[in-house]
Scaffold this motif. Sequence first.
Motif, mmCIF file in Angstrom:
data_model
loop_
_atom_site.group_PDB
_atom_site.id
_atom_site.type_symbol
_atom_site.label_atom_id
_atom_site.label_comp_id
_atom_site.label_asym_id
_atom_site.label_seq_id
_atom_site.Cartn_x
_atom_site.Cartn_y
_atom_site.Cartn_z
ATOM 1 N N ASP A 4 110.807 2.104 116.847
ATOM 2 C CA ASP A 4 109.465 1.537 117.061
ATOM 3 C C ASP A 4 109.421 0.707 118.339
ATOM 4 O O ASP A 4 108.454 0.766 119.095
ATOM 5 C CB ASP A 4 109.052 0.671 115.867
ATOM 6 C CG ASP A 4 108.740 1.501 114.628
ATOM 7 O OD1 ASP A 4 108.445 2.710 114.794
ATOM 8 O OD2 ASP A 4 108.790 0.936 113.523
ATOM 9 N N GLU A 5 110.455 -0.059 118.584
ATOM 10 C CA GLU A 5 110.511 -0.864 119.811
ATOM 11 C C GLU A 5 110.570 0.036 121.041
ATOM 12 O O GLU A 5 109.934 -0.243 122.055
ATOM 13 C CB GLU A 5 111.726 -1.796 119.776
ATOM 14 C CG GLU A 5 111.604 -2.916 118.767
ATOM 15 C CD GLU A 5 112.883 -3.725 118.621
ATOM 16 O OE1 GLU A 5 112.777 -4.911 118.287
ATOM 17 O OE2 GLU A 5 113.988 -3.164 118.843
ATOM 18 N N LYS A 6 111.341 1.129 120.934
ATOM 19 C CA LYS A 6 111.428 2.076 122.050
ATOM 20 C C LYS A 6 110.076 2.704 122.344
ATOM 21 O O LYS A 6 109.647 2.805 123.488
ATOM 22 C CB LYS A 6 112.433 3.191 121.732
ATOM 23 C CG LYS A 6 113.821 2.930 122.175
ATOM 24 C CD LYS A 6 114.667 4.167 121.949
ATOM 25 C CE LYS A 6 116.099 3.891 122.348
ATOM 26 N NZ LYS A 6 116.971 5.031 122.095
ATOM 27 N N ARG A 7 109.392 3.141 121.264
ATOM 28 C CA ARG A 7 108.066 3.751 121.437
ATOM 29 C C ARG A 7 107.082 2.759 122.060
ATOM 30 O O ARG A 7 106.310 3.113 122.939
ATOM 31 C CB ARG A 7 107.535 4.255 120.095
ATOM 32 C CG ARG A 7 107.948 5.663 119.810
ATOM 33 C CD ARG A 7 107.195 6.231 118.619
ATOM 34 N NE ARG A 7 108.204 6.737 117.712
ATOM 35 C CZ ARG A 7 108.472 6.286 116.507
ATOM 36 N NH1 ARG A 7 107.749 5.322 115.994
ATOM 37 N NH2 ARG A 7 109.439 6.791 115.790
ATOM 38 N N LEU A 8 107.123 1.534 121.598
ATOM 39 C CA LEU A 8 106.233 0.501 122.126
ATOM 40 C C LEU A 8 106.511 0.268 123.612
ATOM 41 O O LEU A 8 105.582 0.179 124.425
ATOM 42 C CB LEU A 8 106.402 -0.797 121.347
ATOM 43 C CG LEU A 8 105.509 -1.966 121.765
ATOM 44 C CD1 LEU A 8 104.050 -1.602 121.585
ATOM 45 C CD2 LEU A 8 105.867 -3.205 120.966
ATOM 46 N N LEU A 9 107.788 0.194 123.973
ATOM 47 C CA LEU A 9 108.168 0.002 125.363
ATOM 48 C C LEU A 9 107.721 1.184 126.224
ATOM 49 O O LEU A 9 107.199 1.003 127.330
ATOM 50 C CB LEU A 9 109.680 -0.196 125.468
ATOM 51 C CG LEU A 9 110.238 -0.582 126.835
ATOM 52 C CD1 LEU A 9 109.638 -1.900 127.307
ATOM 53 C CD2 LEU A 9 111.747 -0.676 126.771
ATOM 54 N N GLN A 10 107.893 2.398 125.697
ATOM 55 C CA GLN A 10 107.473 3.588 126.435
ATOM 56 C C GLN A 10 105.957 3.602 126.632
ATOM 57 O O GLN A 10 105.464 3.927 127.716
ATOM 58 C CB GLN A 10 107.913 4.864 125.697
ATOM 59 C CG GLN A 10 109.386 5.126 125.786
ATOM 60 C CD GLN A 10 109.814 6.305 124.918
ATOM 61 O OE1 GLN A 10 109.109 6.701 123.995
ATOM 62 N NE2 GLN A 10 110.987 6.856 125.228
ATOM 63 N N GLU A 11 105.220 3.258 125.590
ATOM 64 C CA GLU A 11 103.756 3.237 125.697
ATOM 65 C C GLU A 11 103.297 2.182 126.701
ATOM 66 O O GLU A 11 102.383 2.414 127.482
ATOM 67 C CB GLU A 11 103.118 2.979 124.329
ATOM 68 C CG GLU A 11 103.158 4.160 123.405
ATOM 69 C CD GLU A 11 102.471 5.384 123.997
ATOM 70 O OE1 GLU A 11 101.385 5.260 124.592
ATOM 71 O OE2 GLU A 11 103.057 6.482 123.888
ATOM 72 N N ARG A 12 103.949 1.033 126.674
ATOM 73 C CA ARG A 12 103.607 -0.019 127.637
ATOM 74 C C ARG A 12 103.877 0.462 129.063
ATOM 75 O O ARG A 12 103.073 0.243 129.970
ATOM 76 C CB ARG A 12 104.417 -1.282 127.336
ATOM 77 C CG ARG A 12 103.984 -2.470 128.168
ATOM 78 C CD ARG A 12 104.735 -3.727 127.827
ATOM 79 N NE ARG A 12 104.542 -4.085 126.432
ATOM 80 C CZ ARG A 12 105.473 -4.649 125.678
ATOM 81 N NH1 ARG A 12 106.657 -4.928 126.174
ATOM 82 N NH2 ARG A 12 105.228 -4.951 124.412
ATOM 83 N N HIS A 13 104.996 1.138 129.251
ATOM 84 C CA HIS A 13 105.348 1.664 130.569
ATOM 85 C C HIS A 13 104.336 2.727 131.025
ATOM 86 O O HIS A 13 103.912 2.734 132.178
ATOM 87 C CB HIS A 13 106.765 2.244 130.530
ATOM 88 C CG HIS A 13 107.260 2.704 131.847
ATOM 89 N ND1 HIS A 13 107.611 1.848 132.866
ATOM 90 C CD2 HIS A 13 107.451 3.944 132.351
ATOM 91 C CE1 HIS A 13 107.992 2.538 133.921
ATOM 92 N NE2 HIS A 13 107.903 3.821 133.631
#
Length: 67
Positions: A4-13
């Motif tokens: 979930d943290e990875k997905r959130l970071l990717q979406e933010r990027h």
Amino acid sequence: MTQDEKRLLQERHRLEQAENRNRVAERKARTRRLIQEGAILEKALPQASTMNLEELEDFLYGILRKN
């Protein structure tokens, strides 16, 4: 780092990249518009190309104040 943290970071990027693309596109559109407007000004007022920016500004404001 969790999934979930990875997905959130990717979406933010991805969002940041999209915002950067929009800023670049807006800047290019503004630059193009300014160049086109300058070309129109020089075409309508040939002596504009021999004036420095201050002279041109004073000339244009003088014309606009008369009307």
